[in-house]
Design an enzyme around this catalytic site. Structure first.
Site, PDB file in Angstrom:
ATOM      1  CD  GLU A   1     -70.666   7.158 -35.715  1.00  0.00           C
ATOM      2  OE1 GLU A   1     -71.801   6.783 -34.387  1.00  0.00           O
ATOM      3  OE2 GLU A   1     -70.220   7.559 -35.190  1.00  0.00           O
TER       4      GLU A   1
ATOM      5  N   GLY B   1     -63.289  12.707 -19.960  1.00  0.00           N
ATOM      6  CA  GLY B   1     -62.937  11.843 -18.730  1.00  0.00           C
ATOM      7  C   GLY B   1     -62.831  12.972 -17.204  1.00  0.00           C
TER       8      GLY B   1
END
Lengths: 430, 430
Positions: B175, B16
């Site tokens: 993952e 961000g």
């Protein structure tokens, strides 16, 4: 483990231990290679990790990977805490366990550690460059200081934060000083634009010359190249005081700095003391020409931690080639002892030595006969290290990083990576 | 710094903050980008660092390097300790100094931290995977346990040391579990030949399914692929107890393990509390569609730490694309505010999401319409990440490492690198 075969324990996965283990690989012995780390460190390039040119893993190679295909060589990550040379057994601390490991033959190859020549108080405020952790810590230290310095209003304080003193006029000192200078003035200063930082790199050597073992003209060439690069060199005055924010030289000079890199000298590994024999100067363990330790049956020792004189009565230098060749010889003599063959004495094949100064300067003394300096010496140095570096992948990555840095002066590996304490304990306890 | 221009402070160099800063680069504003680290972390690949597939620096990129060419963007390595939103000023801790930094516009983008859903006691014996240090520590922890386990006689203790529990059925959990399983069974076990170690990787998810936001068939596909890989999956029972050597599930199941990886959930960064506004669930800071913080003049907030509902009344997910797009929007709206233009509301361009499972399995939901699974999903995932990864050098090295690992299952970056405490203090004080 095949109990029919003699068991050889090698302590230390440096160049000496590694070459001993390689020589014993796939031979009729069971080999246990013990080291504090799970990797071999290519120590000649530690300063490149410290100056953000290389990643730690690019000069470290896992011991288990090296010997993956040699079923008779096992690796043990642990600390040797005692040697019972009478009963031929080692005490090894592995995490929270304590193991007793018996041996038929023992090869000690635990290298050397920095010495402060009796001034151990210096250590409190000094940074070293002997291990991979040292290199990462020095990198973090330099980068953190630089980040902080950009926000310090007081100019004197700021300059002390961006002044680095390297103590020691040997190859490590020269390489480190040169590399730090380039990191400062070609990389960092380009990126700290809002405030021009004054950076200084000072090399201090107590002798009146650099590179003691080199001939005069190469000593002089090294000095000229260092100074042409921008490094300040102060010869002939030892360090007298080391504080957190300054150091003092014997001639009274005071240098304000928060970073002292100690590359002034090394002594034999403390492991040598466990054999309870009188040691030579520098804490080095006297060995026979066969690399056997006199009076300690089945014990060999090689490399920096040992003391052996050549024909001229001079001790062999604490250099990687000596460790490699002694490691190989120790292994061969152990095999001879087992096979009833004849043990050979140590003959040093000296290919000379070289030191690099920054990105395109170096001095080399090929076979201790042919002097080289400048760019060609640097190329020779680069080629030599690339060839010696373990592992194709490493060689490839190192080469890419070098070329990348060479043409761009980029330093993508410039990350300050602190370890979280809580997690660190977890992993340490693991 | 040009005092004529409005000053924008961005807190957080995650996705961000980075995209906000990029949008403001070379615009008529002075930008100060503050982060705890001097680098941006490519968080989607943290699990690959934790499982020795990548080097830390390959997913970290120095902030100063990213903005080297943007003279109006400055980087500050420090901790924001207070926000005085009335007088528009931040308190920042930089090493040993405390700075007061005034702002005209503030963009908060400090992301999220793991949440234990009230069971903070779990944290004591849990490992996280949110930062680069977390990843390195997890790697050290797993490798150290494995090294030690090879020397433990007691089979039960040994198995607990080589059993890993991953909590959380989201992409990170999948993952991590998949990658750890492959590290264990394709890499480590090849090199610990003298004793066959039983290794287990267990994924625990309290919901009766994996990948909550995905459609059923993809949830099912993920489960099948995980189990076909060899990972044990336990659904529908939350963790009840976390001890150093075991965990207990609500259904009474006890699992002996020394490694619990907590990937169960995150909450908004504590920084959100500094604005003294009521927070939404998960400690998320409510923002307006323009990404402005209501009632706090000049303050914008973006990404994981914020709460904004879409047209259907659902909050936007805590995902990287949301943070990137909100970061860009915040910057554009600040420029609009300065230039007297019109502010735009947030419109999320959702390209879908994907999760990888091991070396050749994945599930993807393109534009939340097209489901993909298996090898092609994995290739898509690989391509996406290589393209997104910052920096050519990084991309090149990552690619080399991946290909190398893919064909050889080598793990040259498998080094256990502990930091020396004394040096660490030095560098921390720097």
């Amino acid at each position: 483990m095949n109990t029919q075969q003699p068991r050889v324990i090698i302590v230390g996965a440096g160049f000496g231990g590694l070459f001993a283990a390689r020589t014993l690989a796939n031979k009729p012995v069971d080999v246990l290679l013990i080291d504090r780390n799970n990797f071999h460190t290519f120590t000649p390039l530690l300063y490149q990790v410290a100056t953000c040119a290389l990643d730690p893993s690019e000069i470290a190679y896992p011991v288990r990977t090296i010997f993956r295909k040699n079923k008779n060589v096992r690796a043990l990550l642990g600390n040797v805490t005692d040697i019972d040379y009478t009963n031929k057994s080692l005490t090894v601390q592995v995490g929270e366990q304590t193991l007793q490991e018996p041996y038929d033959y023992l090869v000690l190859a635990s290298g050397s550690i920095p010495t402060y020549f009796g001034q151990d108080v210096f250590k409190e405020n000094a940074l070293e460059l002997r291990t991979l952790s040292d290199a990462v810590n020095l990198r973090n230290h330099i980068l953190s200081l630089f980040e902080e310095a950009t926000w310090v209003a007081d100019e004197a304080v700021r300059e002390a934060m961006t002044t680095i003193v390297v103590v020691g006029g040997g190859p490590t000192g020269l390489e480190t000083a040169g590399a730090i200078y380039e990191l400062y003035n070609h990389v960092l200063n380009r990126e700290y634009l809002h405030r021009e930082l004054q950076t200084r790199v000072i090399l201090v050597e107590m002798q009146p010359y650099l590179l003691a073992p080199y001939p005069d003209k190469l000593r002089q060439a090294a000095l000229e190249q260092l100074e042409s690069l921008g490094v300040e060199v102060r010869l002939g005055s030892p360090v007298q005081e080391v504080a957190k924010d300054h150091i003092t030289l014997a001639d009274g000079t005071r240098i304000d700095t928060h970073t002292l890199v100690w590359a002034a000298g090394v002594k034999g590994s403390p492991l040598a003391e466990m054999l309870e024999l009188p040691l030579q100067r520098g804490g080095r363990l006297p060995i026979l020409p066969t690399t056997e330790v006199p009076g300690r049956a089945g014990v060999y020792a090689v490399g920096d931690m040992t003391y052996l004189e050549d024909a001229s009565g001079q001790p062999y230098p604490m250099l990687i080639p000596v460790a490699q060749q002694q490691g190989e010889l120790a292994a061969e003599n152990i095999l001879a002892e087992i096979g009833g063959g004849e043990k050979r004495p140590f003959r040093y094949h000296d290919r000379g030595s070289m030191a690099t100064i920054g990105r395109r300067r170096a001095v080399a003394w090929i076979y201790n006969k042919i002097p080289m300096r400048g760019y060609f010496a640097w190329l020779a140095w680069l080629a030599l290290h690339l060839v010696t570096l373990l592992g194709f992948r490493n060689r490839l990555n190192v080469f890419i990083n070098w070329m990348w840095n060479y043409f761009t002066y980029d330093r993508s590996v410039r990350i300050i990576l602190e370890q979280g304490t809580q997690k660190k304990e977890l992993s340490a306890s693991g």
